[in-house]
Design a protein around this motif. Structure first.
Motif, PDB file in Angstrom:
ATOM      1  N   ALA A 124       0.854  -1.176   0.000  1.00 49.85           N
ATOM      2  CA  ALA A 124       0.000   0.000   0.000  1.00 49.85           C
ATOM      3  C   ALA A 124       0.887   1.222   0.000  1.00 49.85           C
ATOM      4  N   SER A 125       0.303   2.392   0.275  1.00 52.55           N
ATOM      5  CA  SER A 125       1.092   3.608   0.317  1.00 52.55           C
ATOM      6  C   SER A 125       2.092   3.520   1.456  1.00 52.55           C
ATOM      7  N   PRO A 126       3.221   4.296   1.393  1.00 51.43           N
ATOM      8  CA  PRO A 126       4.275   4.135   2.379  1.00 51.43           C
ATOM      9  C   PRO A 126       3.816   4.350   3.808  1.00 51.43           C
ATOM     10  N   VAL A 127       2.900   5.292   4.039  1.00 56.29           N
ATOM     11  CA  VAL A 127       2.506   5.593   5.410  1.00 56.29           C
ATOM     12  C   VAL A 127       1.579   4.522   5.954  1.00 56.29           C
ATOM     13  N   VAL A 128       0.839   3.852   5.075  1.00 50.82           N
ATOM     14  CA  VAL A 128      -0.074   2.795   5.485  1.00 50.82           C
ATOM     15  C   VAL A 128       0.561   1.478   5.092  1.00 50.82           C
ATOM     16  N   ASP A 207      -9.835  -7.847  18.822  1.00 54.70           N
ATOM     17  CA  ASP A 207     -10.264  -6.531  19.281  1.00 54.70           C
ATOM     18  C   ASP A 207      -9.673  -5.486  18.346  1.00 54.70           C
ATOM     19  N   ALA A 208     -10.485  -4.982  17.426  1.00 54.29           N
ATOM     20  CA  ALA A 208      -9.997  -4.019  16.431  1.00 54.29           C
ATOM     21  C   ALA A 208      -9.696  -2.659  17.039  1.00 54.29           C
ATOM     22  N   GLU A 209     -10.118  -2.424  18.272  1.00 58.07           N
ATOM     23  CA  GLU A 209      -9.847  -1.151  18.940  1.00 58.07           C
ATOM     24  C   GLU A 209      -8.525  -1.163  19.689  1.00 58.07           C
ATOM     25  N   PHE A 227      -4.394  -8.150  11.513  1.00 52.00           N
ATOM     26  CA  PHE A 227      -3.786  -7.419  10.399  1.00 52.00           C
ATOM     27  C   PHE A 227      -2.367  -7.050  10.804  1.00 52.00           C
ATOM     28  N   TYR A 228      -1.399  -7.467   9.982  1.00 56.37           N
ATOM     29  CA  TYR A 228      -0.020  -7.230  10.399  1.00 56.37           C
ATOM     30  C   TYR A 228       0.805  -6.558   9.310  1.00 56.37           C
ATOM     31  N   ALA A 229       1.904  -5.971   9.734  1.00 65.74           N
ATOM     32  CA  ALA A 229       2.861  -5.349   8.825  1.00 65.74           C
ATOM     33  C   ALA A 229       4.258  -5.730   9.287  1.00 65.74           C
ATOM     34  N   VAL A 230       5.146  -5.949   8.330  1.00 62.74           N
ATOM     35  CA  VAL A 230       6.517  -6.316   8.649  1.00 62.74           C
ATOM     36  C   VAL A 230       7.439  -5.128   8.423  1.00 62.74           C
ATOM     37  N   ARG A 231       8.663  -5.278   8.877  1.00 57.21           N
ATOM     38  CA  ARG A 231       9.615  -4.160   8.913  1.00 57.21           C
ATOM     39  C   ARG A 231       9.822  -3.514   7.548  1.00 57.21           C
ATOM     40  N   GLU A 232       9.871  -4.323   6.485  1.00 57.74           N
ATOM     41  CA  GLU A 232      10.176  -3.759   5.170  1.00 57.74           C
ATOM     42  C   GLU A 232       9.067  -2.840   4.656  1.00 57.74           C
ATOM     43  N   GLY A 249     -10.041   0.651   9.707  1.00 55.10           N
ATOM     44  CA  GLY A 249     -10.620  -0.237   8.713  1.00 55.10           C
ATOM     45  C   GLY A 249      -9.788  -1.495   8.614  1.00 55.10           C
ATOM     46  N   GLU A 250      -9.145  -1.706   7.470  1.00 50.51           N
ATOM     47  CA  GLU A 250      -8.272  -2.859   7.293  1.00 50.51           C
ATOM     48  C   GLU A 250      -6.828  -2.431   7.048  1.00 50.51           C
TER      49      GLU A 250
END
Length: 258
Positions: A124-128, A207-209, A227-232, A249-250
């Motif tokens: 996605a975009s760099p900030v997200v 728990d999405a909050e 929902f996860y994000a990795v270092r790269e 959201g997602e």
């Protein structure tokens, strides 16, 4: 006459008890094992150590009449250091084939299951940061009301490489740093008063909050409610500074602290 001595009873060596455990479900979207394994391996190479030696169930509901080479699937998953322990859903012939390969049918007991989708969204975009959905599979039984969060778990030392801490039903406070190669998990929020260099998973009970707060943000992986994000994927986030991670959201959002 003297009483006959009775032989001593052997010591108790084991007990069997019913227990409930949370499992990830690997939902197969195709029966082509040679397509699944490389995609799965590529996904987890972006998050080293994530799900390493984790027990998982294999979800079969999306396969229809497709056949699966279960021995090859088991061998490939174990090569990726993922441990399949059974199957859920699917047609009876598929379940029988799985049982023949040593994977029994698991029957949910009204508990939520998490699933890993092989076809993860691209960047996605760099900030997200790009996020991979591990949303709950449809429940096979009515779910019980979600329990209230218990008191907060507090850890007052650094979390070393190889350690895993789970705050079940509560928030987690780390007064120290989470070192690379370690993992902290909470059903609620995670507060780290130090550096986050390992993996942090908040909202583990979906728990999405839930949020993650770190004074020094430099993680291997962060996740909220599946929902996860990795270092790269975090090149545009304020690495090395105070950050709050939340789910919008997602997509994961990364807000500076202070």
């Amino acid at each position: 006459m003297s009483a006959t001595a009775r032989p001593a009873s052997p010591p108790e060596t084991f007990r069997l008890r019913a227990s409930n455990y949370s499992l990830l479900t690997l939902r197969l979207l195709t029966g082509d094992v040679q397509a699944v394994l490389p995609a799965l391996g590529d996904q987890f190479r972006r998050a080293p150590g994530f799900l390493r030696f984790a027990p998982i169930a294999i979800g079969l509901d999306d396969l229809g009449g497709e056949q699966v080479d279960f021995p090859a699937l088991i061998q490939g998953l174990r090569a990726l250091e993922i441990l399949p322990i059974g199957v859920v859903g699917g047609a009876q012939p598929l379940r029988a084939a799985a049982a023949g390969a040593g994977l029994p049918t698991l029957r949910p007991n009204g508990q939520r299951e998490s699933e890993v989708d092989i076809a993860a969204p691209a960047g996605a975009s760099p900030v997200v940061a790009p996020a991979v959905n591990m949303a709950p599979a449809p429940s096979l039984a009515a779910e019980p009301p979600r329990p209230a969060m218990a008191r907060t778990m507090m850890v007052t030392q650094n979390v070393r490489a190889g350690q895993r801490i789970y705050a079940q039903g509560s928030d987690l406070i780390i007064v120290g740093s989470v070192n690379a190669g370690s993992e902290v998990i909470a059903d609620g929020n995670i507060h780290i008063y130090g550096a986050l260099r390992g993996r942090a998973v908040a909202g583990a009970s979906e728990d999405a909050e839930a949020r993650i707060f770190a004074q020094n943000f430099d993680p291997e992986l962060v996740a909220i409610s599946g929902f996860y994000a990795v270092r790269e994927g975090l090149s545009a986030t304020p690495i090395g500074r105070g950050v709050q991670v939340r789910l919008d959201g997602e997509q994961l959002r990364f807000d500076p602290l202070g």
